[in-house]
Design a protein around this motif. Structure first.
Motif, mmCIF file in Angstrom:
data_model
loop_
_atom_site.group_PDB
_atom_site.id
_atom_site.type_symbol
_atom_site.label_atom_id
_atom_site.label_comp_id
_atom_site.label_asym_id
_atom_site.label_seq_id
_atom_site.Cartn_x
_atom_site.Cartn_y
_atom_site.Cartn_z
ATOM 1 N N THR A 56 -3.113 5.771 9.760
ATOM 2 C CA THR A 56 -3.556 4.617 8.956
ATOM 3 C C THR A 56 -2.709 3.387 9.276
ATOM 4 O O THR A 56 -3.223 2.269 9.343
ATOM 5 N N PHE A 113 3.446 -1.288 4.058
ATOM 6 C CA PHE A 113 2.653 -0.060 3.987
ATOM 7 C C PHE A 113 3.550 1.159 4.107
ATOM 8 O O PHE A 113 4.458 1.198 4.942
ATOM 9 N N THR A 114 3.297 2.161 3.292
ATOM 10 C CA THR A 114 3.889 3.481 3.497
ATOM 11 C C THR A 114 2.758 4.491 3.531
ATOM 12 O O THR A 114 1.933 4.533 2.609
ATOM 13 N N GLY A 115 2.692 5.276 4.586
ATOM 14 C CA GLY A 115 1.625 6.273 4.705
ATOM 15 C C GLY A 115 1.641 6.895 6.083
ATOM 16 O O GLY A 115 2.669 6.885 6.768
ATOM 17 N N SER A 116 0.483 7.406 6.472
ATOM 18 C CA SER A 116 0.411 8.133 7.740
ATOM 19 C C SER A 116 0.466 7.173 8.925
ATOM 20 O O SER A 116 0.085 5.999 8.821
ATOM 21 N N TRP A 144 0.598 9.053 -1.906
ATOM 22 C CA TRP A 144 0.606 9.878 -3.120
ATOM 23 C C TRP A 144 1.869 10.721 -3.278
ATOM 24 O O TRP A 144 2.083 11.328 -4.305
ATOM 25 N N LEU A 168 -4.004 -0.376 10.321
ATOM 26 C CA LEU A 168 -3.606 -1.591 9.604
ATOM 27 C C LEU A 168 -2.883 -2.576 10.527
ATOM 28 O O LEU A 168 -3.058 -3.792 10.401
ATOM 29 N N LYS A 211 -1.843 -1.534 -3.906
ATOM 30 C CA LYS A 211 -2.979 -0.614 -3.735
ATOM 31 C C LYS A 211 -2.384 0.787 -3.667
ATOM 32 O O LYS A 211 -1.938 1.242 -2.621
ATOM 33 N N PRO A 212 -2.342 1.489 -4.821
ATOM 34 C CA PRO A 212 -1.746 2.824 -4.805
ATOM 35 C C PRO A 212 -2.727 3.836 -4.214
ATOM 36 O O PRO A 212 -3.914 3.541 -4.065
ATOM 37 N N ALA A 213 -2.242 5.018 -3.896
ATOM 38 C CA ALA A 213 -3.131 6.097 -3.436
ATOM 39 C C ALA A 213 -4.015 6.535 -4.599
ATOM 40 O O ALA A 213 -3.542 6.626 -5.735
ATOM 41 N N PRO A 217 -10.595 2.253 0.545
ATOM 42 C CA PRO A 217 -9.525 1.279 0.804
ATOM 43 C C PRO A 217 -9.830 0.341 1.976
ATOM 44 O O PRO A 217 -9.349 -0.799 1.982
ATOM 45 N N GLY A 218 -10.587 0.799 2.950
ATOM 46 C CA GLY A 218 -10.807 0.009 4.175
ATOM 47 C C GLY A 218 -11.291 -1.412 3.897
ATOM 48 O O GLY A 218 -10.575 -2.386 4.156
ATOM 49 N N VAL A 245 -8.912 -3.514 1.333
ATOM 50 C CA VAL A 245 -7.665 -3.988 1.928
ATOM 51 C C VAL A 245 -7.985 -4.993 3.036
ATOM 52 O O VAL A 245 -7.311 -6.023 3.177
ATOM 53 N N ILE A 289 0.863 -1.193 0.000
ATOM 54 C CA ILE A 289 0.000 0.000 0.000
ATOM 55 C C ILE A 289 0.897 1.239 0.000
ATOM 56 O O ILE A 289 1.797 1.353 0.841
ATOM 57 N N THR A 290 0.641 2.131 -0.944
ATOM 58 C CA THR A 290 1.546 3.280 -1.100
ATOM 59 C C THR A 290 0.792 4.612 -1.081
ATOM 60 O O THR A 290 -0.390 4.671 -1.411
HETATM 61 P P1 ADP Z 1 -2.402 10.327 3.525
HETATM 62 O O1 ADP Z 1 -3.067 10.978 4.691
HETATM 63 O O2 ADP Z 1 -1.090 10.873 3.181
HETATM 64 O O3 ADP Z 1 -3.282 10.131 2.341
HETATM 65 P P2 ADP Z 1 -2.819 7.616 4.293
HETATM 66 O O4 ADP Z 1 -2.052 6.867 5.306
HETATM 67 O O5 ADP Z 1 -4.238 7.894 4.548
HETATM 68 O O6 ADP Z 1 -1.984 8.902 4.063
HETATM 69 O O7 ADP Z 1 -2.723 6.903 2.871
HETATM 70 C C1 ADP Z 1 -1.677 6.075 2.471
HETATM 71 C C2 ADP Z 1 -2.267 4.902 1.707
HETATM 72 O O8 ADP Z 1 -3.071 4.163 2.609
HETATM 73 C C3 ADP Z 1 -3.157 5.271 0.531
HETATM 74 O O9 ADP Z 1 -2.960 4.322 -0.499
HETATM 75 C C4 ADP Z 1 -4.543 5.135 1.125
HETATM 76 O O10 ADP Z 1 -5.539 4.865 0.177
HETATM 77 C C5 ADP Z 1 -4.358 3.954 2.033
HETATM 78 N N1 ADP Z 1 -5.360 3.841 3.116
HETATM 79 C C6 ADP Z 1 -5.967 4.828 3.786
HETATM 80 N N2 ADP Z 1 -6.804 4.336 4.708
HETATM 81 C C7 ADP Z 1 -6.729 2.984 4.634
HETATM 82 C C8 ADP Z 1 -7.361 1.881 5.310
HETATM 83 N N3 ADP Z 1 -8.235 2.067 6.288
HETATM 84 N N4 ADP Z 1 -7.021 0.643 4.958
HETATM 85 C C9 ADP Z 1 -6.122 0.424 3.982
HETATM 86 N N5 ADP Z 1 -5.506 1.399 3.310
HETATM 87 C C10 ADP Z 1 -5.790 2.672 3.616
#
Ligand code: ADP
Length: 478
Positions: A234, A228-231, A152, A238, A176-178, A210-211, A214, A149-150
């Protein structure tokens, strides 16, 4: 301006591009126009992608490492050959300036080259037990189907950093891209097909929610790994989900990078380094310098020079070569940055440049410098935008205490006139990476990852493949 190529709008499952009636727009944040509409994958599509990956697994895992290495080498060559076109696509869907998009493409391609080299060097161990009664044989095996999961902010590099080690280790993936920036991922999927990566090894799904999508994949017993790379928020969700199946996870989460400038630093040099550490990707990077702690002796000179450099950046569309700073990925992201600055000002921050949303269309926010006290609330937030808060400090001890006073620990920056002093400070900082007198240290050959709530595991370097392998110990008396 060169014309951009026609982006792919279908998603990829089992080597076949899939079209659906439900579509989602991908917008150009510099003017709000719709670049294209992409097919939206539903939960069943995501399950089908896991089926395809699971079907491709035995063949991929059984191939000689040399073959997987050559697939990665072919990906390096192909992405390098198409890097101008891909950089343009990144700039269009993400908003970043073309120079940043080009730098991203070169970084992204290097992950393929590095892991092409690493694929043939996955080592085991063979040694005699101390008691002399058996041989300890340790082999590394692929962990299995992996969900990637990546975010943006680096639509290409965050993906290649995961695809590289997955392929090297022999793991098929579902990506699963953003949804802000899916076009770059789909273009990479097309390249994977062109270079002959077997069907089902690389699957890309584009669910708009995505919830559940995924969630369904993580519930599938054939999925063995989540990268996973993201916030951090999130990531935490996960991790909780992954706990149900005790799933292997790699988490590259948020940062809040401190940037320390010591009293003996060359201020002009420090500002040059600060501009790279802060403004690469318009500040939208988990590695972006987020808090500047500057020795009181040099803080005025540093702030003045930084303000001048930030003011000189021309705000405009990423694809316009005159732009030094592009758009945020979306109006929502831009507004988040604006709100943080408003709160900082309400808490006493002094705006040296920027600080207001410009008129007109596009998700623009200007390069902003703030002088503030160490207790200003913006210092506890990951800004993810072009805002540099500067705080004066009176000693190394104070700088270290402030730097470490957060739950984030991804990267830190130190600028000192004496590199030995810089390394000494680096040893005192609680973060997975420290840049000494450098504005960017991301490198496919180095381990990328964080301490504390910035994540689990490392990507790149020698550690990257470990995230995609299991360790098997075979005890035998040879
Ligand atoms: P940002 O706030 O920078 O968008 P996120 O952590 O929300 O950061 O997003 C990073 C990735 O995680 C994106 O691909 C997003 O679609 C995905 N994502 C966000 N919420 C969920 C979730 N509940 N389950 C799985 N993937 C998620």
């Amino acid at each position: 301006m060169a014309t951009a190529p026609q982006p792919r709008t279908e998603f990829l499952v089992g080597g076949a591009w899939q079209t659906r009636e439900t579509t989602a727009p991908v917008t150009d944040p510099s003017d709000g126009s719709v670049i294209t509409e992409i097919s939206v994958a539903d939960v069943a599509d995501c399950r089908a992608a896991v089926d395809a990956a699971a079907a491709a697994y035995p063949d991929l895992a059984a191939r000689p490492a040399r073959e997987r290495s050559e697939m990665l080498r072919a990906l390096f060559e192909a992405t390098t050959a198409r890097s101008d076109e891909l950089a343009e696509l990144i700039s269009r869907e993400n908003g970043k300036v073309l120079a940043d998009a080009r730098a991203e493409m070169s970084y992204a391609a290097e992950f393929f080259r590095w892991f092409a080299e690493e694929a043939v060097r996955i080592a085991g161990e063979l040694r005699r037990a101390p008691a002399g009664n058996r041989t300890i044989m340790v082999v590394r095996e692929p962990v299995g189907v992996s969900v990637l999961i990546t975010p943006w902010n680096f639509p290409a590099a965050m993906l290649t950093r995961k695809i590289g080690p997955a392929l090297a280790a022999g793991c098929p993936v579902v990506i699963k891209p953003a949804m802000e920036t899916p076009l770059t991922a789909l273009a990479l999927g097309e390249i994977c097909q062109e270079v002959g990566i077997p069907a089902g090894v690389i699957n890309i799904v584009t669910p708009d929610d995505p919830g559940p999508a995924v969630g369904a994949m993580l519930d599938d017993p054939r999925v063995r790994n989540l990268s996973f790379t993201g916030s951090t928020a999130t990531g935490r969700v996960l991790l909780k989900q992954a706990a149900d199946r005790v799933l292997r996870t790699s988490m590259e989460l948020g940062g809040n990078a401190p940037f320390l400038v010591t009293a003996d630093a060359d201020v002009t040099e420090a500002v040059k380094i600060a501009m790279v550490a802060k403004m690469r990707n318009g500040g939208a990077a988990c590695t972006a310098a987020n808090r500047f702690y500057v020795a009181r002796e040099v803080v005025d000179a540093f702030t003045d020079q930084l303000t001048k450099a930030m003011r000189a950046l021309q705000l405009g569309p990423g694809l316009d070569p005159a732009s030094g700073l592009g758009a945020s990925v979306s109006l929502a992201e831009r507004d988040k940055v604006a709100r943080l600055v408003e709160q900082a000002v309400a808490a006493g921050a002094d705006v040296r440049t920027g600080g207001t949303v410009p008129d007109g269309p596009g998700a623009f926010y200007p390069a902003t410098v703030l002088r503030l006290d160490a207790d200003n609330p913006i210092l506890a937030e990951e800004i993810f935008g072009p805002v540099a808060p500067v705080v004066a400090v009176d000693s190394d001890e104070e700088a270290l205490r402030l730097a470490n006073g957060t739950e984030a620990g991804l990267i830190s920056y130190v600028v000192s006139g004496d590199r030995g002093h810089g390394v000494q400070l680096a040893r005192g900082i609680e973060s997975g990476m420290v840049a000494v007198n450098q504005g960017v240290i991301s490198d496919p050959a180095a381990p990328f990852g964080g301490y504390k709530q910035s994540g689990l595991g490392r990507e790149g370097g020698f550690d990257g493949i470990a995230e995609f392998t299991e360790t098997k110990y075979i005890g035998v008396d040879l």
